[in-house]
Design a protein around this motif. Structure first.
Motif, mmCIF file in Angstrom:
data_model
loop_
_atom_site.group_PDB
_atom_site.id
_atom_site.type_symbol
_atom_site.label_atom_id
_atom_site.label_comp_id
_atom_site.label_asym_id
_atom_site.label_seq_id
_atom_site.Cartn_x
_atom_site.Cartn_y
_atom_site.Cartn_z
ATOM 1 N N ASP A 200 86.954 -60.590 29.332
ATOM 2 C CA ASP A 200 85.792 -60.609 28.189
ATOM 3 C C ASP A 200 85.606 -60.825 27.294
ATOM 4 O O ASP A 200 85.565 -60.909 26.414
ATOM 5 N N TYR A 202 84.361 -64.571 26.507
ATOM 6 C CA TYR A 202 83.495 -65.123 27.065
ATOM 7 C C TYR A 202 83.107 -66.102 25.854
ATOM 8 O O TYR A 202 83.328 -67.461 26.114
ATOM 9 N N THR A 203 83.750 -66.509 24.998
ATOM 10 C CA THR A 203 83.237 -67.651 23.993
ATOM 11 C C THR A 203 84.655 -68.419 24.158
ATOM 12 O O THR A 203 84.371 -69.406 24.550
ATOM 13 N N ILE A 235 78.574 -68.306 32.932
ATOM 14 C CA ILE A 235 79.065 -67.152 31.368
ATOM 15 C C ILE A 235 77.744 -67.120 31.222
ATOM 16 O O ILE A 235 76.823 -65.931 30.669
ATOM 17 N N ALA A 236 76.874 -68.107 30.754
ATOM 18 C CA ALA A 236 75.295 -67.559 30.468
ATOM 19 C C ALA A 236 74.494 -66.469 31.847
ATOM 20 O O ALA A 236 73.766 -65.689 31.105
ATOM 21 N N TYR A 238 76.329 -64.830 33.695
ATOM 22 C CA TYR A 238 76.378 -63.453 33.432
ATOM 23 C C TYR A 238 76.271 -63.052 32.395
ATOM 24 O O TYR A 238 75.738 -61.272 32.543
ATOM 25 N N GLU A 239 75.272 -63.287 31.018
ATOM 26 C CA GLU A 239 75.309 -62.590 29.796
ATOM 27 C C GLU A 239 73.439 -62.767 30.576
ATOM 28 O O GLU A 239 72.438 -62.412 29.520
ATOM 29 N N ARG A 240 73.273 -63.437 31.460
ATOM 30 C CA ARG A 240 71.297 -62.727 31.542
ATOM 31 C C ARG A 240 71.034 -64.386 30.701
ATOM 32 O O ARG A 240 69.700 -63.860 30.415
ATOM 33 N N LYS A 241 71.382 -64.624 30.665
ATOM 34 C CA LYS A 241 70.922 -66.206 30.026
ATOM 35 C C LYS A 241 70.608 -67.505 30.677
ATOM 36 O O LYS A 241 70.760 -68.207 31.193
ATOM 37 N N ARG A 391 82.236 -55.126 32.870
ATOM 38 C CA ARG A 391 81.088 -55.870 32.498
ATOM 39 C C ARG A 391 80.088 -55.656 33.817
ATOM 40 O O ARG A 391 78.564 -55.231 33.066
ATOM 41 N N GLY A 395 76.771 -53.905 32.924
ATOM 42 C CA GLY A 395 75.272 -54.067 32.755
ATOM 43 C C GLY A 395 73.631 -53.314 33.937
ATOM 44 O O GLY A 395 72.892 -53.115 33.448
#
Length: 425
Positions: A200, A202-203, A235-236, A238-241, A391, A395
């Motif tokens: 977890d 992500y950065t 990653i994006a 997964y973060e819905r970006k 995660r 969500g």
């Protein structure tokens, strides 16, 4: 039979090693580590500097850990040199890795300065053989990663191997050897990114994938480069970006088209693009991408390497299901997810399928379906401690709001909140 070396074993555990991963780090058999810890034999002097480095202690402190002392003295030694908990050891590994990332990134940015004589000497000195040995060890690390229940246990091994590669990159190397070292660095950065993603972080994972892309570019390896970009884009996703992921995946697809046509790289990129298009609400583009991903089934031979590339089409049913859930096509989603459950799934992959089925229950306002599937995912998250599974539950949680009048959904919501807060801590 000697006295057990309790302090030595405790230090090894505090640094995140199992006996097996510690043995792999030192290139010895796991039974050798077991014999050291049982006090049957002592490590040979030539091994001790490497053992001390792996344990993060001085040679003097290592000697203290190896002393066959009474229990009280061993306990005192443990208190003196062992970190108070695994979290501290994990943070130590993270700091060391970030330091190495900076150093290795700087080495990758510098062009090779080897002249013809130096290149010839490097080749004659067996540099290629060293690179081959390192390559085999990196493959071994991916296997260890795949088998480890706690993925962070592999970080100390990655850290040590990156140390070796960084030292090699500091030296003048023949171009072919430098290219191979860059490929290995890209491989290791992707593995480190996977470990951080699972935890977890992500950065940190994104930083790893960026360096992996840089190293792949330096190595002139389009498939490796495309995979690094795809992991970064995921990653994006997964973060819905989704809008952030799309251009990275477009570049990855372009690179994959220049790569090895016998590998599944372009098909994996398409699978992640399908999820991105689903997030953007584009059913037609999503379906086209899924069809491209499914073409992997027409490839023959070894379509992936089991490390930085692992796509073989075996996950297509669950990936279709995820896309259709996102698009709100519940009829298509449920059929695909039911198909996925009939196949062999890892624990984490099964948790993903069950989470999607719980989400379908949310869309249908069916508390019983939500509870049935989400509770199974909760049990998996508690058992594995996986950040990826946590995660997925995180969500799901916001979508429970319309069903909170149901007491069982209230209890589920509270349990997910407890799990997520505990994971963040």
């Amino acid at each position: 039979m000697g006295d057990r070396r309790t302090a030595f074993a405790a230090r090894r555990e505090a640094m995140g090693y199992t006996q097996e991963t510690f043995a792999a780090e030192l290139m010895v058999e796991s039974c050798t580590v077991s014999r050291w810890e049982r006090g049957e034999v002592a490590p040979q002097p030539f091994r001790r500097p490497r053992i001390a480095k792996a344990l993060g202690v001085t040679l003097h402190e290592l000697g203290t850990l190896l002393e066959q002392a009474p229990a009280s003295a061993r306990y005192a030694a443990t208190v003196a040199v062992v970190p108070p908990d695994l979290a501290e050891a994990d943070d130590m590994n993270r700091r060391d890795l970030l330091r190495l990332f900076s150093a290795t990134g700087a080495m990758l940015a510098l062009p090779s300065a080897a002249g013809d004589a130096t290149r010839a000497a490097a080749a004659a000195s067996g540099g290629a053989l060293d690179a081959a040995a390192a390559e085999e060890f990196v493959k071994h690390l991916w296997r260890v990663y795949g088998l480890a229940s706690n993925k962070s246990q592999v970080l100390p091994l990655v850290r040590t191997q990156l140390d070796v590669l960084t030292d090699a990159l500091r030296q003048s190397q023949a171009p072919a050897i430098r290219q191979r070292l860059c490929q290995l660095a890209a491989d290791l950065f992707q593995l480190a990114g996977e470990i951080y993603f699972d935890g977890d972080r992500y950065t940190d994972a994104a930083h790893c994938y960026t360096l992996a892309a840089d190293a792949s570019k330096e190595a002139g390896a389009p498939d490796l480069w495309a995979c690094a970009l795809t992991r970064h884009a995921f990653i994006a996703v997964y973060e819905r970006k989704f809008a952030d992921a799309a251009p990275l995946l477009e570049l990855a697809a372009s690179l994959a088209s220049r790569g090895d046509a016998d590998l599944s790289t372009r098909h994996w990129v398409a699978a992640v693009q399908a999820e991105t298009f689903a997030g953007l609400g584009d059913l037609d583009a999503c379906q086209r991408a899924l069809d491209t991903a499914a073409e992997v089934q027409h490839l023959t031979g070894q379509v992936h390497n089991g490390g930085w590339l692992r796509f073989d089409g075996s996950r297509l049913a669950e990936e279709r299901g995820t896309c259709y859930v996102t698009l709100g096509r519940l009829d298509l989603a449920e059929a695909a997810l039911a198909d996925a459950l009939t196949g062999p799934l890892t624990t984490r992959r099964k948790a993903g399928v069950l989470t999607d089925l719980a989400m379908i229950g949310v869309h249908r306002a069916d508390p019983d379906q939500v509870i049935t599937y989400a509770e199974a995912v909760l049990a998996t998250a508690r058992q594995t401690g996986s950040g990826v599974v946590a995660r997925k539950l995180r969500g799901l949680q916001p979508h429970l709001a319309p069903l909170l009048a149901d007491q069982n959904i209230q209890r589920l919501d509270a349990e997910i909140a407890d799990l997520v807060s505990g994971h963040a801590a």
